[in-house]
Design an enzyme around this catalytic site. Structure first.
Site, PDB file in Angstrom:
ATOM      1  N   SER A   1       0.825  -1.195   0.000  1.00 50.73           N
ATOM      2  CA  SER A   1       0.000   0.000   0.000  1.00 50.73           C
ATOM      3  C   SER A   1       0.871   1.262   0.000  1.00 50.73           C
ATOM      4  O   SER A   1       1.729   1.412  -0.869  1.00 50.73           O
ATOM      5  CB  SER A   1      -0.946  -0.063   1.201  1.00 50.73           C
TER       6      SER A   1
ATOM      7  N   ASP B   1      -8.756  -3.877  -6.327  1.00 51.03           N
ATOM      8  CA  ASP B   1      -8.263  -3.287  -5.080  1.00 51.03           C
ATOM      9  C   ASP B   1      -8.966  -1.955  -4.842  1.00 51.03           C
ATOM     10  O   ASP B   1      -8.975  -1.091  -5.715  1.00 51.03           O
ATOM     11  CB  ASP B   1      -6.751  -3.064  -5.201  1.00 51.03           C
TER      12      ASP B   1
ATOM     13  N   HIS C   1      -7.455  -5.662  -0.843  1.00 43.50           N
ATOM     14  CA  HIS C   1      -6.309  -4.749  -0.880  1.00 43.50           C
ATOM     15  C   HIS C   1      -5.008  -5.528  -0.731  1.00 43.50           C
ATOM     16  O   HIS C   1      -4.808  -6.206   0.278  1.00 43.50           O
ATOM     17  CB  HIS C   1      -6.465  -3.729   0.250  1.00 43.50           C
TER      18      HIS C   1
END
Length: 535
Positions: free
Chosen positions: A244, A476, A504
């Site tokens: 991320s 995502d 995610h």
């Protein structure tokens, strides 16, 4: 009251425990290729390449930084079996290293097969604001594949301003409760003023808590801290897994230090070339894509509160948005001993939370059913609390404070005033009829930040670095798939690995294809062909 966040979540344990420890969201974004308002295409790609490239730092280390690069870490027991901790010093201001230090918390889990040790593997779960040390102790140090843990010391450092590394603390628990309940869909000028006042109080609290540090929590500075840690650990090159926001941190490292870059895995990639408004708009579309995937699954199940078989995702979204609208004027009980009720903002955050992991979809169905059918908001409130890292006693981690501090320093604000938000609302509501309004207003938070941004959108080339593995998941919500395509294209040695799935990030989420590809890269340096796809 959500803010820009993207963060890695584990897949171990129940849905509730998966959602709780590592859930930062970065309201930056990109439209999914399957999203309703994808803007990717030739014109968009041409616009992305118009920004400057990040310039690499000189190969030689300045003499003023030599004491930092030469320091010795004193490892001690962490209080968590099998882990060691230490404190590392870095200059508060790299331009003036003699004017003070920042102390950073470091932790490691030593390789289980030291005779075959490859070196250190640095991990970061994202955020910004997620605790890398907590991630190491709760997941990476025990949940990474056994062969990876055998060959590497798994190492984490909490970035400056985060968790154990001189954390920025903007509001206490009761004030954070009020902040997270603030209405982020103002109906008129008075309600917009209330929202602006909340952003200002939050920013003022941050300034009062950390007036000097607040100017030095950028991603560039955190990446430079990682290079000090690499040297202190004795590794000639950095080996790294970032998820991320951690992909932005890792890519920034590669851009600054391409000659010191080793095997980098960037999972759930961000696109550094986009300005804040574009990031937020595209992430908004990403959450809509994720919601539609959830809705398609939901309406096939008997307990779905958004409709039965034959209900379209669009209709399910209208039902959910109508529920949010009712909460705007009539919050419902949530079984909270502090007297909190489920408001529109908290309910929206709760739903967004479950978009990060398809393993939480059942939990979300049940939570929505309790709230919509039985007027009980406790389960949705619990999801929202996990997003904000609020504990049962009413205390919060510093996740949201650090998140704003880094985001607002890294990029100029997405919007400068309520008027600009209102002008931008049609685009956000087109990107997501369900979440667009609230996410547009949430993008206003950096407008009142007490420190001017030091960063700008830029491309990262990392010319001369070995192959860098960029991983993107097609649905995502927080780091939409086009970001991974873009970052892999910017990096001179980028290799794109695509996971066709929900949720995610991709590593450790159940795809043997993804996991074996990443493991081969980390353990043997075998990078996949660019464009490999997994499901």
């Amino acid at each position: 009251m959500h803010t820009r966040r993207t963060l890695r979540r584990t897949r171990t344990g129940t849905a509730a425990t998966r959602l709780a420890p590592l859930l930062a969201a970065l309201l930056v974004t990109a439209c999914s290729a399957q999203g309703p308002s994808s803007t990717a295409g030739p014109a968009a790609e041409e616009k992305r390449t118009a920004v400057p490239a990040l310039v690499a730092l000189p190969r030689s280390t300045p003499s003023a930084l030599a004491p930092y690069y030469g320091q010795k870490l004193e490892w001690r027991d962490c209080g968590v079996p099998g882990f060691q901790c230490a404190t590392m010093k870095a200059p508060l201001d790299y331009a003036k290293p003699s004017e003070g230090d920042v102390r950073l918390a470091v932790a490691r889990k030593k390789a289980t097969d030291p005779g075959r040790r490859l070196g250190s593997l640095l991990v970061n779960p994202g955020g910004p604001g997620g605790s890398a040390v907590g991630y190491l102790q709760q997941y990476a140090g025990i949940g990474y594949p056994a062969e990876v843990r055998a060959r590497y010391d798994i190492v984490a450092v909490d970035p400056r301003g985060v968790a154990r590394s001189e954390p920025v603390e903007c509001l206490d628990g009761p004030k954070m409760d009020a902040y997270t309940q603030t209405d982020v869909t103002p109906d008129d000028g008075r309600e917009a003023d209330v929202l602006v006042d909340a952003y200002k109080r939050f920013a003022d609290g941050c300034r009062a808590d950390a007036p000097k540090l607040l100017r030095h929590v950028s991603t560039v500075e955190a990446a430079r801290d990682m290079d000090i840690l690499r040297a202190v650990l004795g590794d000639p090159k950095l080996t790294y897994v970032g998820a991320s926001y951690g992909t932005f941190l890792g890519a920034t490292y590669a851009g600054l230090f391409p000659d010191r870059t080793g095997r980098l895995v960037l999972d759930g990639a961000m696109d550094p070339s986009l300005p804040a408004r574009r990031l937020n708009l595209e992430q908004t579309a990403g959450f809509e894509t994720a919601f539609r995937s959830f809705a398609e699954d939901c309406v096939r199940r008997a307990d779905c509160p958004l409709g039965g078989r034959g209900t379209t995702p669009a209709r399910a979204g209208q039902t959910l948005k109508a529920f949010f609208d009712r909460l705007d004027t009539r919050p419902i009980p949530a079984g909270d001993t502090a007297g909190r009720k489920l408001t529109e903002s908290l309910a929206t955050t709760g739903v967004i939370t479950a978009m990060y992991d398809e393993g939480a979809w059942q939990q979300l169905r049940e939570a929505l059913g309790s709230a919509m059918r039985r007027n009980d908001g406790a389960a949705l409130l619990a999801l929202s609390d996990s997003y904000y890292e609020r504990d049962p006693s009413g205390g919060y981690s510093n996740l949201m404070s650090a998140n704003a501090a880094v985001n607002c320093l890294d990029l100029p604000a997405a919007f400068a005033s309520p008027r600009e938000v209102r002008e931008g609302l049609p685009a956000f509501e087109k990107a997501s009829p369900v979440f667009g309004e609230s996410l547009a207003w949430a993008s206003l938070n950096c407008a009142y930040w007490p420190v001017k941004p030091t960063g700008e959108p830029h491309r990262i080339k990392a010319q001369g670095a070995p192959p860098i593995l960029v991983v993107g998941t097609t649905r995502d919500p927080a780091t939409p798939y086009p970001w991974a395509r873009s970052l892999a294209g910017q990096l001179s040695s980028g290799r794109l690995l695509t996971y066709d799935g929900d949720g995610h990030t991709a590593y450790g989420r159940g795809s043997s294809c993804v996991d074996s590809t990443i493991n081969a890269y980390l353990l043997r340096g075998t990078a996949p062909a660019d464009g490999k796809r997994c499901s």
